[in-house]
Design a protein around this motif. Structure first.
Motif, PDB file in Angstrom:
ATOM      1  N   PRO A 178       0.814  -1.225   0.000  1.00 32.80           N
ATOM      2  CA  PRO A 178       0.000   0.000   0.000  1.00 32.80           C
ATOM      3  C   PRO A 178       0.845   1.272   0.000  1.00 32.80           C
ATOM      4  O   PRO A 178       0.474   2.267  -0.629  1.00 32.80           O
ATOM      5  CB  PRO A 178      -0.824  -0.131   1.284  1.00 32.80           C
ATOM      6  N   ALA A 179       1.978   1.234   0.708  1.00 35.94           N
ATOM      7  CA  ALA A 179       2.816   2.430   0.774  1.00 35.94           C
ATOM      8  C   ALA A 179       3.409   2.773  -0.587  1.00 35.94           C
ATOM      9  O   ALA A 179       3.452   3.949  -0.989  1.00 35.94           O
ATOM     10  CB  ALA A 179       3.933   2.229   1.800  1.00 35.94           C
ATOM     11  N   LEU A 180       3.848   1.761  -1.341  1.00 35.20           N
ATOM     12  CA  LEU A 180       4.417   2.028  -2.663  1.00 35.20           C
ATOM     13  C   LEU A 180       3.345   2.405  -3.673  1.00 35.20           C
ATOM     14  O   LEU A 180       3.605   3.148  -4.614  1.00 35.20           O
ATOM     15  CB  LEU A 180       5.183   0.801  -3.169  1.00 35.20           C
ATOM     16  N   ALA A 181       2.125   1.889  -3.472  1.00 31.77           N
ATOM     17  CA  ALA A 181       1.042   2.190  -4.406  1.00 31.77           C
ATOM     18  C   ALA A 181       0.417   3.555  -4.160  1.00 31.77           C
ATOM     19  O   ALA A 181      -0.433   3.998  -4.934  1.00 31.77           O
ATOM     20  CB  ALA A 181      -0.031   1.105  -4.321  1.00 31.77           C
ATOM     21  N   ALA A 182       0.832   4.257  -3.115  1.00 31.00           N
ATOM     22  CA  ALA A 182       0.199   5.521  -2.749  1.00 31.00           C
ATOM     23  C   ALA A 182       0.591   6.665  -3.670  1.00 31.00           C
ATOM     24  O   ALA A 182      -0.118   7.673  -3.731  1.00 31.00           O
ATOM     25  CB  ALA A 182       0.543   5.891  -1.309  1.00 31.00           C
ATOM     26  N   GLN A 183       1.696   6.543  -4.389  1.00 30.17           N
ATOM     27  CA  GLN A 183       2.119   7.621  -5.281  1.00 30.17           C
ATOM     28  C   GLN A 183       3.055   7.082  -6.342  1.00 30.17           C
ATOM     29  O   GLN A 183       3.668   6.032  -6.174  1.00 30.17           O
ATOM     30  CB  GLN A 183       2.797   8.751  -4.500  1.00 30.17           C
ATOM     31  N   VAL A 184       3.139   7.811  -7.446  1.00 30.52           N
ATOM     32  CA  VAL A 184       4.053   7.446  -8.530  1.00 30.52           C
ATOM     33  C   VAL A 184       5.061   8.569  -8.709  1.00 30.52           C
ATOM     34  O   VAL A 184       4.797   9.734  -8.367  1.00 30.52           O
ATOM     35  CB  VAL A 184       3.280   7.183  -9.844  1.00 30.52           C
ATOM     36  N   TYR A 185       6.234   8.207  -9.258  1.00 30.69           N
ATOM     37  CA  TYR A 185       7.316   9.171  -9.431  1.00 30.69           C
ATOM     38  C   TYR A 185       7.559   9.381 -10.926  1.00 30.69           C
ATOM     39  O   TYR A 185       7.729   8.412 -11.673  1.00 30.69           O
ATOM     40  CB  TYR A 185       8.584   8.665  -8.746  1.00 30.69           C
ATOM     41  N   VAL A 186       7.545  10.630 -11.340  1.00 30.67           N
ATOM     42  CA  VAL A 186       7.698  10.964 -12.755  1.00 30.67           C
ATOM     43  C   VAL A 186       9.140  11.375 -13.000  1.00 30.67           C
ATOM     44  O   VAL A 186       9.671  12.281 -12.343  1.00 30.67           O
ATOM     45  CB  VAL A 186       6.737  12.102 -13.158  1.00 30.67           C
ATOM     46  N   CYS A 187       9.785  10.680 -13.942  1.00 31.16           N
ATOM     47  CA  CYS A 187      11.203  10.915 -14.228  1.00 31.16           C
ATOM     48  C   CYS A 187      11.439  10.812 -15.734  1.00 31.16           C
ATOM     49  O   CYS A 187      10.711  10.121 -16.453  1.00 31.16           O
ATOM     50  CB  CYS A 187      12.088   9.866 -13.543  1.00 31.16           C
ATOM     51  N   ARG A 188      12.470  11.489 -16.188  1.00 28.58           N
ATOM     52  CA  ARG A 188      12.893  11.301 -17.567  1.00 28.58           C
ATOM     53  C   ARG A 188      13.554   9.935 -17.704  1.00 28.58           C
ATOM     54  O   ARG A 188      14.056   9.375 -16.745  1.00 28.58           O
ATOM     55  CB  ARG A 188      13.864  12.407 -17.986  1.00 28.58           C
ATOM     56  N   SER A 189      13.520   9.411 -18.929  1.00 32.61           N
ATOM     57  CA  SER A 189      14.077   8.086 -19.199  1.00 32.61           C
ATOM     58  C   SER A 189      15.556   8.019 -18.779  1.00 32.61           C
ATOM     59  O   SER A 189      16.278   9.026 -18.912  1.00 32.61           O
ATOM     60  CB  SER A 189      13.949   7.790 -20.700  1.00 32.61           C
ATOM     61  N   PRO A 190      16.024   6.880 -18.232  1.00 35.64           N
ATOM     62  CA  PRO A 190      15.362   5.573 -18.123  1.00 35.64           C
ATOM     63  C   PRO A 190      14.371   5.540 -16.953  1.00 35.64           C
ATOM     64  O   PRO A 190      14.453   6.359 -16.040  1.00 35.64           O
ATOM     65  CB  PRO A 190      16.526   4.609 -17.876  1.00 35.64           C
ATOM     66  N   ASP A 191      13.453   4.565 -16.991  1.00 36.66           N
ATOM     67  CA  ASP A 191      12.420   4.509 -15.963  1.00 36.66           C
ATOM     68  C   ASP A 191      12.675   3.399 -14.945  1.00 36.66           C
ATOM     69  O   ASP A 191      11.749   2.840 -14.378  1.00 36.66           O
ATOM     70  CB  ASP A 191      11.032   4.360 -16.593  1.00 36.66           C
ATOM     71  N   GLU A 192      13.941   3.074 -14.745  1.00 34.75           N
ATOM     72  CA  GLU A 192      14.352   2.204 -13.654  1.00 34.75           C
ATOM     73  C   GLU A 192      15.451   2.926 -12.887  1.00 34.75           C
ATOM     74  O   GLU A 192      16.267   3.641 -13.474  1.00 34.75           O
ATOM     75  CB  GLU A 192      14.873   0.861 -14.168  1.00 34.75           C
ATOM     76  N   THR A 193      15.475   2.725 -11.579  1.00 30.13           N
ATOM     77  CA  THR A 193      16.474   3.405 -10.754  1.00 30.13           C
ATOM     78  C   THR A 193      17.879   2.888 -11.069  1.00 30.13           C
ATOM     79  O   THR A 193      18.051   1.686 -11.314  1.00 30.13           O
ATOM     80  CB  THR A 193      16.179   3.174  -9.267  1.00 30.13           C
ATOM     81  N   PRO A 194      18.899   3.783 -11.043  1.00 29.29           N
ATOM     82  CA  PRO A 194      18.766   5.242 -10.978  1.00 29.29           C
ATOM     83  C   PRO A 194      18.270   5.786 -12.314  1.00 29.29           C
ATOM     84  O   PRO A 194      18.706   5.369 -13.364  1.00 29.29           O
ATOM     85  CB  PRO A 194      20.186   5.698 -10.672  1.00 29.29           C
ATOM     86  N   THR A 195      17.348   6.740 -12.254  1.00 27.39           N
ATOM     87  CA  THR A 195      16.661   7.217 -13.438  1.00 27.39           C
ATOM     88  C   THR A 195      17.344   8.440 -14.027  1.00 27.39           C
ATOM     89  O   THR A 195      18.378   8.919 -13.554  1.00 27.39           O
ATOM     90  CB  THR A 195      15.230   7.633 -13.070  1.00 27.39           C
ATOM     91  N   GLY A 196      16.661   8.973 -15.061  1.00 29.08           N
ATOM     92  CA  GLY A 196      16.991  10.311 -15.523  1.00 29.08           C
ATOM     93  C   GLY A 196      16.501  11.312 -14.494  1.00 29.08           C
ATOM     94  O   GLY A 196      16.151  10.944 -13.368  1.00 29.08           O
ATOM     95  N   LYS A 197      16.407  12.569 -14.858  1.00 27.84           N
ATOM     96  CA  LYS A 197      16.061  13.600 -13.881  1.00 27.84           C
ATOM     97  C   LYS A 197      14.687  13.347 -13.262  1.00 27.84           C
ATOM     98  O   LYS A 197      13.709  13.063 -13.939  1.00 27.84           O
ATOM     99  CB  LYS A 197      16.076  14.971 -14.546  1.00 27.84           C
ATOM    100  N   TYR A 198      14.650  13.459 -11.934  1.00 26.16           N
ATOM    101  CA  TYR A 198      13.396  13.353 -11.188  1.00 26.16           C
ATOM    102  C   TYR A 198      12.605  14.645 -11.372  1.00 26.16           C
ATOM    103  O   TYR A 198      13.108  15.747 -11.149  1.00 26.16           O
ATOM    104  CB  TYR A 198      13.704  13.114  -9.711  1.00 26.16           C
ATOM    105  N   LEU A 199      11.321  14.519 -11.789  1.00 33.59           N
ATOM    106  CA  LEU A 199      10.491  15.684 -12.064  1.00 33.59           C
ATOM    107  C   LEU A 199       9.478  15.973 -10.968  1.00 33.59           C
ATOM    108  O   LEU A 199       9.107  17.125 -10.752  1.00 33.59           O
ATOM    109  CB  LEU A 199       9.750  15.498 -13.394  1.00 33.59           C
TER     110      LEU A 199
END
Length: 424
Positions: free
Chosen positions: A312-333
């Motif tokens: 539930p904690a992980l499903a509470a919000q999503v993180y928008v980032c520039r590609s790639p979409d796996e950590t570590p990602t592009g810039k966190y928006l």
């Protein structure tokens, strides 16, 4: 058998609720306690191991059971809350009898115990084990080969001897309806031998979920008894932060060997987590939050949130980032909260909904600051970024609680209550 009292198979009692005469739930049945007797007499059923609300396990004598029917157990209402302690002369029916290999007296043929039947003696509250449901050959409950039959207690031999290499399929089948934390509780109370047998019978994903709920000592014990390739598979199935916590408890050589056997991508996530101090945002975070690109839609986000294996904690919000979409990602928006996703049309781009006011944390942020941050902003998770603003992961409130509670909180939770010899 007393009139109106049916024979009960013990697999049907696992996890059923226990009620007092007023209809208030006392707890749930976790096992039954029996005592073997001399002279060929059937084992006497002494009582039930009941897990009460505080997750303490207590002993409920059969003399205080007034009804076993319709998926529930009724008691007299008088319950001793002292913690159950198994005596040397006692046997746990679910934990020790199921999957035992015994022999038919008449033919000397080996059979496996799949289930055990109990019955109430006439005009009394005493109960005894009277029948065994067995399968011929060496297969357990999940094997379809071999004839099955029900036999009386005198028709079998070998149950009183400790057995090496005992299977666990039938016992595992009784765990199917339980949450991972309840299965972990059951494993914690088994002998080390039986614990290893049950762990071997669980599939990788189920064992991974259960390991995450066990005390550290039990985790190390179980992973150490698995074949190394299997241990690596289970570690891959665990959340990376939990796998890192477990590996940090192992000797350096064992840790490195298991990491080498893991898939490179999974091992890289765990190695990254192991590089951070334990009580920092980097050491607490998971590397698998929900990450979306700016051109993803609300419909895309909701589809990711619906994934069943997400907490539930992980499903509470999503993180928008520039590609790639796996950590570590592009810039966190920024972040989009679940409630906001519910308020906007499915075709809306998540990039237009991001909350950029939520300042992410650096990986070296100490636990005390992480805790204050979550509390101050009423959050259940918070992003962690590096100096280039690439998203490294997210810290969830459950991981913070794990580190705020005493180190032995899982053992205390499982074993809470006054330890009194005999437990009754």
């Amino acid at each position: 058998m007393a009139a109106g009292v049916p024979r009960v198979f013990v697999s049907h009692l696992a996890g059923v609720p226990v009620f007092d005469p007023n209809g208030d739930q006392v707890g749930r049945v976790r096992d039954l306690v029996a005592m073997l007797r001399v002279g060929g007499k059937p084992p006497r059923l002494l009582g039930m191991v009941v897990e009460v609300v505080s997750r303490r396990r207590i002993f409920l004598p059969m003399t205080r059971v007034t009804g076993v029917e319709s998926g529930q157990v009724i008691t007299t209402g008088v319950v001793n809350m002292r913690r159950f302690e198994q005596r040397p002369t006692e046997r746990l029916v679910l934990g020790e009898f199921l999957d035992r290999r015994v022999r038919l007296v008449e033919t000397d043929e080996e059979v496996t115990v799949l289930d055990v039947a109990i019955q109430q003696l006439p005009a009394r509250r005493d109960w005894e084990i009277d029948k065994f449901f067995v399968r011929k050959g060496r297969g357990g409950a999940l094997r379809r080969k071999g004839e099955t039959l029900t036999v009386e207690w005198p028709a079998i031999s070998g149950l009183s001897l400790e057995q090496h290499g005992q299977g666990a399929e039938s016992l595992v089948a009784t765990f199917e309806r339980l949450r991972p934390t309840d299965v972990a509780n059951a494993l914690h109370h088994l002998t080390p031998k039986r614990r290893a047998e049950v762990a071997a019978a669980l599939d990788d994903d189920r064992l991974a979920d259960v390991l995450e709920e066990l005390p550290g000592d039990d985790q190390v014990e179980i992973i150490g008894k698995l074949e190394e390739n299997r241990a690596a598979d289970v570690l891959e199935a665990m959340d990376p932060d939990d796998a890192a916590d477990l590996l940090s408890e192992l000797p350096e050589a064992d840790k490195e060997r298991l990491l080498t056997l893991m898939r490179p991508g999974d091992a890289a996530d765990v190695r990254r987590l192991l590089s951070y101090e334990e009580r920092t945002a980097g050491g607490l975070m998971t590397t698998e939050p929900i990450i979306l690109r700016p051109d993803a839609t609300v419909a895309d986000a909701l589809a990711r949130v619906r994934q069943q294996d997400l907490s539930p904690a992980l499903a509470a919000q999503v993180y928008v980032c520039r590609s790639p979409d796996e950590t570590p990602t592009g810039k966190y928006l920024g972040t989009v909260h679940f409630q906001r996703l519910l308020r906007d049309p499915p075709f809306t781009l998540v990039s237009s909904l991001v909350d950029s006011d939520l300042v992410p944390l650096a990986p070296d942020t100490p636990l005390s600051e992480v805790t204050s941050y979550l509390a101050a902003y009423n959050l259940v998770s918070v992003p962690v970024v590096d100096e280039s603003m690439s998203l490294l992961g997210a810290v969830t409130v459950d991981d913070v609680l794990d580190h705020l509670l005493p180190e032995d909180w899982r053992e205390t939770d499982f074993d809470s209550g006054e330890a009194v010899g005999g437990g009754r």
